[in-house]
Scaffold this motif. Structure first.
Motif, PDB file in Angstrom:
ATOM      1  N   LEU A 132       3.771  13.491   1.654  1.00 19.33           N
ATOM      2  CA  LEU A 132       3.015  12.645   2.572  1.00 19.33           C
ATOM      3  C   LEU A 132       2.107  13.478   3.474  1.00 19.33           C
ATOM      4  N   GLU A 133       2.621  14.608   3.932  1.00 16.21           N
ATOM      5  CA  GLU A 133       1.795  15.475   4.769  1.00 16.21           C
ATOM      6  C   GLU A 133       0.664  16.101   3.956  1.00 16.21           C
ATOM      7  N   ARG A 134       0.963  16.510   2.729  1.00 13.61           N
ATOM      8  CA  ARG A 134      -0.056  17.113   1.861  1.00 13.61           C
ATOM      9  C   ARG A 134      -1.176  16.130   1.543  1.00 13.61           C
ATOM     10  N   ASP A 188       0.852  12.848   9.282  1.00 12.87           N
ATOM     11  CA  ASP A 188       0.680  14.196   9.831  1.00 12.87           C
ATOM     12  C   ASP A 188       2.006  14.711  10.379  1.00 12.87           C
ATOM     13  N   ALA A 189       2.051  16.001  10.635  1.00 13.01           N
ATOM     14  CA  ALA A 189       3.298  16.647  11.044  1.00 13.01           C
ATOM     15  C   ALA A 189       3.845  16.051  12.334  1.00 13.01           C
ATOM     16  N   PRO A 249       0.835  -1.201   0.000  1.00 16.05           N
ATOM     17  CA  PRO A 249       0.000   0.000   0.000  1.00 16.05           C
ATOM     18  C   PRO A 249       0.870   1.252   0.000  1.00 16.05           C
ATOM     19  N   VAL A 250       0.481   2.254  -0.776  1.00 17.75           N
ATOM     20  CA  VAL A 250       1.304   3.445  -0.946  1.00 17.75           C
ATOM     21  C   VAL A 250       1.680   4.071   0.393  1.00 17.75           C
ATOM     22  N   GLU A 251       0.730   4.149   1.306  1.00 14.60           N
ATOM     23  CA  GLU A 251       1.017   4.788   2.598  1.00 14.60           C
ATOM     24  C   GLU A 251       2.147   4.069   3.316  1.00 14.60           C
ATOM     25  N   ALA A 252       2.060   2.732   3.385  1.00 13.77           N
ATOM     26  CA  ALA A 252       3.092   1.961   4.090  1.00 13.77           C
ATOM     27  C   ALA A 252       4.430   2.052   3.377  1.00 13.77           C
ATOM     28  N   LEU A 253       4.409   1.952   2.048  1.00 17.38           N
ATOM     29  CA  LEU A 253       5.648   1.982   1.286  1.00 17.38           C
ATOM     30  C   LEU A 253       6.346   3.332   1.404  1.00 17.38           C
ATOM     31  N   GLU A 254       5.609   4.418   1.201  1.00 18.88           N
ATOM     32  CA  GLU A 254       6.237   5.735   1.225  1.00 18.88           C
ATOM     33  C   GLU A 254       6.678   6.130   2.628  1.00 18.88           C
ATOM     34  N   CYS A 255       5.923   5.734   3.648  1.00 18.91           N
ATOM     35  CA  CYS A 255       6.348   6.034   5.016  1.00 18.91           C
ATOM     36  C   CYS A 255       7.623   5.263   5.354  1.00 18.91           C
ATOM     37  N   PRO A 280      11.354   8.562  -4.775  1.00 18.68           N
ATOM     38  CA  PRO A 280      11.566   7.158  -4.409  1.00 18.68           C
ATOM     39  C   PRO A 280      10.497   6.216  -4.936  1.00 18.68           C
ATOM     40  N   LEU A 281       9.243   6.677  -5.016  1.00 14.06           N
ATOM     41  CA  LEU A 281       8.186   5.808  -5.513  1.00 14.06           C
ATOM     42  C   LEU A 281       8.356   5.555  -7.014  1.00 14.06           C
ATOM     43  N   ALA A 282       8.744   6.590  -7.752  1.00 15.24           N
ATOM     44  CA  ALA A 282       9.005   6.420  -9.183  1.00 15.24           C
ATOM     45  C   ALA A 282      10.188   5.487  -9.395  1.00 15.24           C
TER      46      ALA A 282
END
Length: 321
Positions: free
Chosen positions: A275-277, A282-283, A6-12, A212-214
């Motif tokens: 990620l914050e946007r 969150d911050a 999932p994008v959230e888990a991967l990018e975090c 990094p995702l690209a």
């Protein structure tokens, strides 16, 4: 093709790993400034490339890297404490304090070698790739190099052999625009390196090395192609190193405008903002992540400091006669 989490888990995960790489190298710069570590070649600004590629690999895959290796090792899961100990010549390091920052290997992580010779890893990748091909194992070989190494004859020799022998090698050119103290535009007429692959019948792709995702998506597609065909692939990640060639280096030879433009594209800052946007982090959570990374680096520095120097009898151990 490597399934994308999932994008959230991967990018975090990527952000935390990139923060760790940045903090590690900044710690190393600080230690050097205080006379606690030797000079080293950092890859500050290139974190997205390392994290994106390594995230697309499996434990069976082998890595060969160059003198800017910290990001690749940490992205692979290396212990920053053992890495700092190695750089400081301590016995608690991955190579018992014998490699410094420019020759670290970590067999348990599948990191075969770090070569300080420009393009040295390219010359050795074909041998590792041939071994992997003959043994019929499931993994591939990943070889990281810079645009400077692409100006070496061994780059072309390596690609040619990999193509002729159909070796499962992913060549990753981290094009950081600078070859020591010389801009790449002074050493090559082409706008990049990937175009050379076609002459050897090798497929290639170019990706934004600060996303990094690209990078992950491009690397995962390349890895899937290699696993399917058994043939090599060249991936060029366009990025930029934000510090000099070697510590210390004041970058007086760099156009200030160019450096400022690339600082605005700092991959760690850009990913955190995205990620914050997008509401994926969150911050407060980002701050906690940053604090966790800082605490980890403080513990790593303490481990390295407490680690003893090798005993005298270690001088001739692991040395070929």
């Amino acid at each position: 093709m490597t399934a994308r989490p999932p994008v959230e888990a991967l990018e975090c995960m990527m952000l935390e790993r990139m923060m760790l790489i940045r903090a590690y190298e900044e710690t190393l710069v600080d230690l050097h400034g205080r006379g606690r570590a030797a000079g080293t070649c950092t890859a500050i600004g290139q974190e997205a490339s390392a994290v994106g590629v390594v995230a697309a690999l499996t434990p069976d895959d082998l890595i060969l890297t160059n003198h800017r290796s910290a990001g690749h090792l940490l992205a692979r899961g290396a212990d920053p404490g053992r890495m700092l100990a190695e750089v400081q010549g301590k016995s608690g390091g991955y190579c018992g304090g014998k490699s410094g920052s420019l020759h670290i290997s970590a067999k348990e992580l599948g990191v075969v070698l770090t070569s300080t010779i420009v393009g040295g890893e390219l010359a050795l990748a074909t041998g590792v790739g041939l071994s992997r091909s003959m043994q019929g194992g499931p993994g591939i070989v990943v070889c990281f190099f810079g645009d400077g190494a692409a100006c070496e004859g061994r780059f072309h020799e390596s690609l040619n052999l990999a193509a002729v022998w159909s070796l499962p090698i992913l060549y990753v050119c981290e094009n950081n625009q600078w070859q020591a103290f010389v801009h790449r535009k002074e050493t090559m007429t082409a706008d990049g390196v990937a175009g050379h692959a076609a002459a050897y019948g090798i497929d290639s792709a170019v990706v934004d090395g600060n996303d990094p995702l690209a990078v992950f998506d491009a690397a995962a597609a390349a890895v899937a192609t290699i696993r399917r065909t058994g043939k090599p692939f060249l991936l060029e990640a366009m990025t930029y190193r934000l510090r000099g060639h070697f510590e210390p280096d004041d970058q007086s030879y760099v156009d200030p405008g160019e450096l400022a433009r690339w600082r605005e594209r700092d991959p760690v800052i850009l990913l955190r903002r995205r990620l914050e946007r997008d509401g994926l982090l969150d911050a407060a959570a980002a701050t906690r992540m940053e604090e966790s990374v800082r605490a980890r680096m403080e513990a790593a520095a303490a481990f390295a400091e407490a680690s003893p120097y090798p005993a005298p009898e270690e001088l001739t151990r692991d040395v070929y006669a």
